[in-house]
Structures are given as C-alpha cells and as structure tokens.
Design a protein around this motif. Structure first.
Motif, PDB file in Angstrom:
ATOM      1  N   ALA A  47       0.852  -1.195   0.000  1.00 38.63           N
ATOM      2  CA  ALA A  47       0.000   0.000   0.000  1.00 38.63           C
ATOM      3  C   ALA A  47       0.879   1.231   0.000  1.00 38.63           C
ATOM      4  CB  ALA A  47      -0.913   0.009   1.220  1.00 38.63           C
ATOM      5  N   GLY A  48       0.259   2.346  -0.359  1.00 39.95           N
ATOM      6  CA  GLY A  48       0.995   3.605  -0.312  1.00 39.95           C
ATOM      7  C   GLY A  48       0.113   4.756  -0.737  1.00 39.95           C
ATOM      8  N   GLY A  49       0.612   5.965  -0.554  1.00 38.89           N
ATOM      9  CA  GLY A  49      -0.142   7.151  -0.936  1.00 38.89           C
ATOM     10  C   GLY A  49       0.787   8.251  -1.418  1.00 38.89           C
ATOM     11  N   VAL A  50       0.234   9.126  -2.246  1.00 40.54           N
ATOM     12  CA  VAL A  50       1.015  10.263  -2.763  1.00 40.54           C
ATOM     13  C   VAL A  50       0.130  11.505  -2.829  1.00 40.54           C
ATOM     14  CG1 VAL A  50       2.600   8.877  -4.196  1.00 40.54           C
ATOM     15  CG2 VAL A  50       0.391   9.647  -5.148  1.00 40.54           C
ATOM     16  N   ALA A  51       0.780  12.636  -3.067  1.00 35.96           N
ATOM     17  CA  ALA A  51       0.043  13.870  -3.312  1.00 35.96           C
ATOM     18  C   ALA A  51      -0.140  14.022  -4.817  1.00 35.96           C
ATOM     19  CB  ALA A  51       0.803  15.059  -2.735  1.00 35.96           C
ATOM     20  N   ALA A  52      -1.398  13.906  -5.258  1.00 38.82           N
ATOM     21  CA  ALA A  52      -1.664  13.972  -6.695  1.00 38.82           C
ATOM     22  C   ALA A  52      -2.149  15.359  -7.106  1.00 38.82           C
ATOM     23  CB  ALA A  52      -2.708  12.917  -7.066  1.00 38.82           C
ATOM     24  N   GLY A  53      -2.287  16.249  -6.128  1.00 39.32           N
ATOM     25  CA  GLY A  53      -2.726  17.598  -6.460  1.00 39.32           C
ATOM     26  C   GLY A  53      -4.227  17.805  -6.390  1.00 39.32           C
ATOM     27  N   ILE A  54      -4.943  16.886  -5.746  1.00 42.11           N
ATOM     28  CA  ILE A  54      -6.403  17.052  -5.623  1.00 42.11           C
ATOM     29  C   ILE A  54      -6.721  17.993  -4.449  1.00 42.11           C
ATOM     30  CG2 ILE A  54      -8.601  15.852  -5.285  1.00 42.11           C
ATOM     31  CD1 ILE A  54      -7.054  13.307  -6.398  1.00 42.11           C
ATOM     32  N   LYS A  55      -6.038  17.781  -3.309  1.00 41.56           N
ATOM     33  CA  LYS A  55      -6.246  18.676  -2.161  1.00 41.56           C
ATOM     34  C   LYS A  55      -5.488  19.993  -2.380  1.00 41.56           C
ATOM     35  CE  LYS A  55      -6.684  15.230   1.579  1.00 41.56           C
ATOM     36  NZ  LYS A  55      -5.901  14.487   2.587  1.00 41.56           N
ATOM     37  N   PRO A  56      -6.157  21.112  -2.195  1.00 45.49           N
ATOM     38  CA  PRO A  56      -5.467  22.399  -2.333  1.00 45.49           C
ATOM     39  C   PRO A  56      -4.290  22.530  -1.347  1.00 45.49           C
ATOM     40  CG  PRO A  56      -7.846  22.709  -2.179  1.00 45.49           C
ATOM     41  CD  PRO A  56      -7.582  21.274  -1.882  1.00 45.49           C
ATOM     42  N   SER A  57      -4.359  21.828  -0.223  1.00 46.45           N
ATOM     43  CA  SER A  57      -3.304  21.912   0.789  1.00 46.45           C
ATOM     44  C   SER A  57      -1.989  21.305   0.313  1.00 46.45           C
ATOM     45  CB  SER A  57      -3.729  21.153   2.046  1.00 46.45           C
ATOM     46  OG  SER A  57      -3.870  19.764   1.744  1.00 46.45           O
ATOM     47  N   GLY A  58      -2.059  20.454  -0.730  1.00 49.35           N
ATOM     48  CA  GLY A  58      -0.844  19.766  -1.169  1.00 49.35           C
ATOM     49  C   GLY A  58      -0.551  18.501  -0.374  1.00 49.35           C
ATOM     50  N   ASN A  59      -1.423  18.168   0.588  1.00 54.92           N
ATOM     51  CA  ASN A  59      -1.250  16.918   1.350  1.00 54.92           C
ATOM     52  C   ASN A  59      -1.524  15.698   0.464  1.00 54.92           C
ATOM     53  OD1 ASN A  59      -0.649  18.313   3.662  1.00 54.92           O
ATOM     54  ND2 ASN A  59      -2.725  18.190   4.510  1.00 54.92           N
ATOM     55  N   THR A  60      -1.091  14.533   0.935  1.00 57.09           N
ATOM     56  CA  THR A  60      -1.329  13.325   0.141  1.00 57.09           C
ATOM     57  C   THR A  60      -2.836  13.098   0.001  1.00 57.09           C
ATOM     58  OG1 THR A  60      -1.165  11.886   2.082  1.00 57.09           O
ATOM     59  CG2 THR A  60       0.859  12.256   0.819  1.00 57.09           C
ATOM     60  N   ASP A  61      -3.235  12.614  -1.155  1.00 57.54           N
ATOM     61  CA  ASP A  61      -4.653  12.527  -1.484  1.00 57.54           C
ATOM     62  C   ASP A  61      -4.981  11.397  -2.447  1.00 57.54           C
ATOM     63  OD1 ASP A  61      -3.486  13.531  -3.792  1.00 57.54           O
ATOM     64  OD2 ASP A  61      -4.250  15.571  -3.496  1.00 57.54           O
ATOM     65  N   PHE A  62      -4.033  10.503  -2.665  1.00 55.34           N
ATOM     66  CA  PHE A  62      -4.249   9.433  -3.645  1.00 55.34           C
ATOM     67  C   PHE A  62      -3.528   8.192  -3.140  1.00 55.34           C
ATOM     68  CE2 PHE A  62      -3.743   7.010  -7.541  1.00 55.34           C
ATOM     69  CZ  PHE A  62      -4.845   7.349  -8.309  1.00 55.34           C
ATOM     70  N   GLY A  63      -4.251   7.074  -3.003  1.00 55.99           N
ATOM     71  CA  GLY A  63      -3.617   5.875  -2.464  1.00 55.99           C
ATOM     72  C   GLY A  63      -4.110   4.609  -3.145  1.00 55.99           C
ATOM     73  N   ILE A  64      -3.287   3.581  -3.030  1.00 49.84           N
ATOM     74  CA  ILE A  64      -3.677   2.267  -3.543  1.00 49.84           C
ATOM     75  C   ILE A  64      -3.307   1.229  -2.494  1.00 49.84           C
ATOM     76  CG2 ILE A  64      -3.035   0.455  -5.215  1.00 49.84           C
ATOM     77  CD1 ILE A  64      -2.982   2.534  -7.406  1.00 49.84           C
ATOM     78  N   ILE A  65      -4.166   0.222  -2.377  1.00 51.71           N
ATOM     79  CA  ILE A  65      -3.819  -0.948  -1.592  1.00 51.71           C
ATOM     80  C   ILE A  65      -4.010  -2.138  -2.524  1.00 51.71           C
ATOM     81  CG2 ILE A  65      -6.138  -1.278  -0.568  1.00 51.71           C
ATOM     82  CD1 ILE A  65      -4.227  -1.720   2.055  1.00 51.71           C
ATOM     83  N   VAL A  66      -3.040  -3.054  -2.538  1.00 51.89           N
ATOM     84  CA  VAL A  66      -3.106  -4.140  -3.511  1.00 51.89           C
ATOM     85  C   VAL A  66      -2.636  -5.461  -2.896  1.00 51.89           C
ATOM     86  CG1 VAL A  66      -0.836  -3.503  -4.483  1.00 51.89           C
ATOM     87  CG2 VAL A  66      -2.405  -4.902  -5.841  1.00 51.89           C
ATOM     88  N   SER A  67      -3.299  -6.529  -3.285  1.00 53.90           N
ATOM     89  CA  SER A  67      -2.843  -7.878  -2.933  1.00 53.90           C
ATOM     90  C   SER A  67      -2.169  -8.458  -4.167  1.00 53.90           C
ATOM     91  CB  SER A  67      -4.026  -8.760  -2.539  1.00 53.90           C
ATOM     92  OG  SER A  67      -3.660 -10.119  -2.669  1.00 53.90           O
TER      93      SER A  67
END
Lengths: 431, 431
Positions: free
Chosen positions: B41-61
């Motif tokens: 799993a992990g997350g990144v800042a994709a630019g959706i939140k105006p704050s610049g905080n992380t806002d996009f994640g995936i969890i995968v088996s």
C-alpha cells in the motif's frame, strides 16, 4: 421608569415581516398589547426563575359561554400540566390558562401532578372560573419540582395585573430563552362583522412538533390564541387543527419534540359576531388564523436558540410521506444548518441529505434549486454563477426547492441555522 | 527529515484504549504500518487537495487467488466510485482499491463515472491487476469534477510507494478532516495457525451508517481491511456483514449518511492458513475482526468533527426497532450532544428524546442511568449525588443506560458530542 412605561418601551417585532407570510386584506395589525373583548391577561415574578424575571401568567375570558380547543405534545414523557389538562380540564370550554416559565414540571411524577392541580386551583380562585375550565402549562428545566410557595405567590399577585391591554405582561412571563416576545393582535373584517384575534407564543429551543391526529392530538411550543368571535367548540377544534398543521407543524429548530408543547384557542363571543361552520365567515376567519399562526411559527424559528438566518425548504415528489421525510432530513441536518449559518450555498450537503432520506441505493433523479438558481439537475451539478448565489444566501431568509422522483405531493419545512450561539446556550447552561 | 523518518515519527493512537472495546486473548497488536503478507500500500500527493497533502492511495494484494467482500452506502445519491464498484467490479475477487481524498466525485453524473473508470483503469495498470478486480473509492467535497490529470499523476507516482510496510502512507492519503490516522494490525492465533489482520479507515464528518440487508448492502465511511488468511468470498461476506453490523452500524457523529461510504475486506491466503466456514478458526477470526472494527468505529466517533467527549447509550425494551429508534434519538439529539460537550449530566434532555422517540402520548415508564447512577425511575426524577455525577460525566467517555417498556431487546449506539469546533469546521469551510 414605571412598569407601564417600561412595557410601552418594549419592542415587539412584527410577525408579518417575512416574505413567507402574507396578511390577508381583510385583516389589519393593531397594538399587540390589546386583547379581544372580554379577555384579561398579565404576568408577575413568582420567584421560579433564579433571574427574578416574570415567570407566572394567567390569561382569562370573563364570558361564561366561552368555548375552546387545544393540542398537546405526543411525547411519551408528557409534563405534569399536560397530563392534568388531558384528565382534569374540559378542553372544549377552557376559560383561563395559568402558565409558569423557569420550570417544566416534567419527569416530576405524582408530586408534579399535585403541583399542577394546585396551580389549577389557585388560578381558578384568582380569576373566578371553575377549576375544570382552567388549563395549565409550564416551560423550563425538566426534572425539578416546582416550589408550591411560588405558585401561591404567583396566583395571589397576578390578579391585579390581569388587564385587557396587558398581553405583553403575559407574553413576557412565558419566555425562557426567547429573545423577544412573540405576539400579535389582528382586527379581522368578517362578512358578519369585525372580530379581534390575538396570540402569544414562546419557543426558542426543543422545537420540532410531531404530527398527530384527533385521537392523539399533538401540539407544539406554548401558544395561546384568543378571539371575541363566537365559535362552537367543534369548529374551534377544526380551525385550530388546520392552522397548527400548516404552521407549528412545519417548523424545526433542533428536531426535538418537547415534553410540554401546548396550544390553546379560546373564543368568547364578546364581539357578538357569530362564525358558523362552512360559512364565508369561517373561511375568512380561518385565513386570518392561518396567517397569524404561520407568522408566529416563522418568528419561533427566527428566534430559535442562537439562530442567525432561517431557511424554507419545499420538497415535491410522488408521495407525502417521502416528501415530508426528505424535507425534515434537510431541515434537521447539522451540515445543512451550519452551512446556512455560514452563508455557504453548499448544495452538496442537501444532495447528501436527500440521498439519505430516500435511501434506495440510487442513483435517483434529484433537482436542487437555491434562491431560484437550479444548482443540480437529475442528481448532477450544474454550472451557475457562484458569486451571485453566495450573495443570495447571505440574506436573512434562504429558499430551497428540491424535486425528488414522482409528482403530486409536497412538503414545506421552515428551519433555523446552527451556529456557535446554539452550542454556547446548550453546552454551557442547563436549560 | 526524510519521508521515512517523518512517517516513523507519526503518532498512531491505539484503537484499543476505550473501555468499550476489548482485544481478545488470541490477538496481539503489532506495528500498524505493517500489512499482512502479500499486500502492498501507499499514498502520494496527486494535487487534488489544495493543501498539497497526500490525497491518492492504492492498496493491492499480489496474490492471484485473492477473495473479497464489500459494503456500500444506501444513499440515493451514491457517488460515482460507488456506482462503478457496483457495476464494474467483481466484488468477490477485489485485488486492489484505488482511493482519492479531497473530492467525493459525487453528483458528478456521467463525466464523474468516466473519471472513476479512468481511476480504475490507471490503478489496474499501476498495480498489475485486471480492471474488474480494482475497486474505487473517493471522499471529499461533493459536486466538483475530479481533474483527470491528477488521477494520472497519482496512478503513475504511487507505484513506487506501494510497500508492505507503508499502510500509514495509504491511511494518510485517505484522510479529510480526520485529526489522526485510524489503523491497526493484529497477529491472530487461530487453531490452524497465525494470520495477520489489518485495517485502515477515515471518518470525521457525515457519519451515520444506515442498516441494510444483503439485497441492498450498506456501508459506512471508508474502511479497508486486509488479511493473509485464506477465506472464501462467501465467508468473507458473512464475516464482514456481521462485523459491520456490530461496529460501523452502531456509530453516529452527525446523523448524516454519506454518499460515499464504502467498506472492503480483502483476503489473500498468503499465510497458508485456511479459515473454513463454521470452524473454530472462523469463530476466532470473527472475534478479532469484530474487535478491530469496533475499535475503528469508536475511534471514528472520538475523532468526529470537533468532538471532545464521546458517549455510549444502551437502550433496552420490548422490541429492537423501538430500542434502535430511541437510541438514535438520544445519540443524535443536539441537546444531548451539547450537554455531553459541556460535561453536564442534563438527563432531562434524555427523557425528552425518549419521549419523542416513543411518541405514545404517555406517560410511559422510563428509567435513565448515567455512569451507574439511576437518575430517573418510572419517568420520575430521583435524588442522587449531583457532584458525583457531574464528576462522572467530565471524563472522555460517558455511559448512558435507558430502560423503556418491555423486555428482551436492546440497541447500542456510540456518539460524539456537539461543540464549537463542529460549527467552526462546518460553517466556515466548505467540506
């Protein structure tokens, strides 16, 4: 300043300054301090409120042939005065109502009922009406016994305050967290002659009437309506039921049904003008009563605890129950209410509450219009002038129209916003 | 400070510090950053939140034979990702979930569904799973279209963040108004061997799940549960349904069902331990899952928008529906919630909400106990030690027990208080 001068200086806001209520042409507003012929009212400080403010009032008709109608809360925890009204009062022939504020006399058991009987008896002596023609009402804190010495003091001192032009003294004595007295007197030109119609009410918090049919009549808030028209008890009941359904039944401050809600209509015939069933007189009188109660209801919402801005939501769709549930879901949503407080159109929260109310799994076709701007159609956001809408929702009244699937039914609810003052009033004080 | 060092420094509150949830003996808490075997799993800042905080994640088996179960909101205005999950995902065989925060992708119509498809496709490419085995979830503002460039950026950059020990990166990427990440990992000792069970969730506002049976499954909030036990899809569905009914279904922050609520359970069998239906393994696994989801649910309430203090109300009486309605009436009453915030026992407001919920006209026999003190019996106030009760309701958790007429049924609801911060968050910001 004398009591009289103080009373004369009190500002009594109009009940007819909302775009959502219109006074019929046949009615005109007169001094709200003045009661219809044959009525007297007044209030005193009996020592129930720690503040020392007035907290005990009586309204009385001096006419033997007085008729009446009443509605009460459907709560399963009705206050002692409500229980006493139901069991020991001739609700078709009430001549007087005795009211205290500062103590709800609720969750007080047999001792509470004894205090309500005592209030009834003391008021009967004070105003010269038979006990079973004196109704009782209370409002204030729940679960504390009334002090019977305060009742005795109230009943003995209020007598000299009972006057035809002292509706304000009475209206002030029933206030709790209300910021202003809610009252009006109308002169109504019926085909058969002029009658006077007046009303006093209190509200503020714990406001959300529940519907109830005749067998289990419901009411809301404390409201007192007097007229010098001659009306049979049966017609009075019909008129009151209809007017309550379209007014007090349509408002919510905090979605909370009270243990004490009571509404009384008292008609004494002192004008000599008779209002017969199914007559033009009855129709004209009904329209004045409807406007008066709608004005009172909107005023209750406007003075809802901490309220800043008020809303009206109209939901149209296929059946009444679904429209009603949807309108209540919107009006009672803390997310919609805080957005209204913040002057934020935030229609997404309306879409969310509608989705919750319908709960079909969806998606359903839902249209949302705010102040005439259709912000979403068929469940989908529209393009619109955001600045213009922001401006439109910054006024004192905001109009929402919601269309859900189906046609032929609709429901209207008036509601207050949710702001910091509601939290301050209710988190920091025991009310 | 490196990203790794920053992540290591994040405080992750325990889900098991409430007196209302107990971790079974066979389970132990381990580092919540670590996922069960075969998950990344992990997350990144994709630019959706105006704050610049992380806002996009995936969890995968990464296991082909992965099974799953899911629950979604019953809202009639379901967000695009919920619609896409229902129509384009094999819900019994989900291998990955892609999630964004900062935008709910709700009330966005066909264009919103296209964006959800695009998220699904981009995530499928990024983690090497078939499209119909990738579920989609979103949370954030309603009625605004997602920027497809942000989705592309998120999917292309999150790949290198997907790690077995990066559950925190994922949990942070799904946060909106949450103050802390809600997550835990358990080692569970089953009779057939040890398995790992982990979960990440987000909540804060618009929290009040609705019940829903199988044909119209319901869910709440965003919650992701992973295990390396081998479980059939059918058993996963049973286990998830039972655990959700006893946890997320039992909480309310603001009585508002969201358009986006989604819960996923993903089981990949990588531990080599098989959990068969009706086995001791299944029973032991279920008790761990129940505790985990109850811990998450209480944590969601504790981090409800602006929440200071939380309550648990247990209503017992004659039938489940009435107990449930009464418990919800208490838990959702702004008068009860503000009193909880103010550390005020104010049981009169509980009596009032019970009276409203029952709505029989009454009076009914109602008992109210707060923190073990029976404050009212048979609808009547008791004498009790007021100072002791005031002290008892000033803690971080307050327990209410209410007895209504009848026996044999009960309902429990966990709820947050209502304070100034809820109003500030919701009146001053568009969330």
């Amino acid at each position: 300043m004398s009591v009289e001068a103080e009373q004369a200086a009190v500002e009594i806001p109009s009940l007819f300054d909302s775009r959502w209520v219109e006074l019929p042409d046949h009615s005109k507003v007169v001094d709200p301090r003045t009661l219809p012929k044959g009525f007297r009212a007044g209030g005193v400080a009996a020592g129930i409120k720690p503040s020392g403010n007035t907290d005990f009032g009586i309204i009385v008709s001096d006419v033997e042939a007085t008729t009446s109608a009443a509605r009460f809360t459907v709560s399963s925890a009705p206050a002692a005065p409500v229980q006493v009204c139901r069991t020991r009062v001739d609700l078709a022939a009430i001549r007087a109502v005795v009211v205290n504020s500062g103590n709800a006399n609720a969750a007080t058991g047999p001792f509470g009922r004894d205090n309500a009987f005592y209030m009834q008896g003391a008021a009967a002596m004070a105003c010269g009406a038979p006990e079973n023609r004196v109704a009782v009402a209370s409002t204030g804190v729940i679960g504390v016994q009334l002090d019977s010495r305060a009742i005795a003091k109230g009943a003995s001192t209020v007598v000299r305050e009972l006057k035809p032009d002292n509706a304000l003294g009475f209206a002030q004595a029933i206030m709790t967290t209300d910021l202003w007295p809610k009252m009006a007197t109308l002169k109504v030109e019926l085909p058969s002659g002029e009658v006077t119609l007046s009303a006093q009410a209190k509200g503020a918090g714990m406001i959300a009437p529940l519907h109830g049919g005749k067998p289990q009549p419901h009411a809301t808030l404390l409201a007192f309506i007097e007229t010098d028209a001659a009306i049979t008890a049966e017609l009075a009941d019909d008129l009151l039921g209809g007017a309550v359904a379209g007014s007090f039944d349509r408002v919510t401050v905090d979605a909370q049904l009270s243990t004490n809600d009571s509404v009384f209509l008292i008609a004494n015939g002192a004008s000599g003008v008779e209002v017969a069933s199914n007559s033009e007189d009855a129709e004209t009188f009904a329209s004045a009563l409807d406007a008066l109660l709608t004005g009172l209801a909107i005023s209750l919402v406007r003075d809802g605890e901490g309220a800043d801005r008020i809303g009206r939501v109209t939901v149209t769709g296929g059946d009444s129950a679904t429209c009603e549930r949807t309108a209540r879901a919107i009006a009672d949503s803390p997310l919609v209410k805080t957005a209204l407080n913040g002057g934020d159109p935030n229609w997404g929260r309306i879409m969310q509450s509608v989705g919750m109310a319908l709960a079909t799994g969806g998606p359903e076709q839902i249209d949302i219009t705010i102040e005439g701007v259709e912000v979403a159609s068929n469940g989908i956001a529209n393009r619109f002038d955001v600045d213009a809408l922001n401006e439109a929702v910054s006024g004192r009244e905001v109009e929402y129209d919601v269309k859900i699937p189906g046609e032929g039914a609709s429901s209207i609810v008036y509601f207050s916003d949710l702001g910091h003052d509601y939290v301050t009033l209710n988190a920091e004080y025991t009310t």
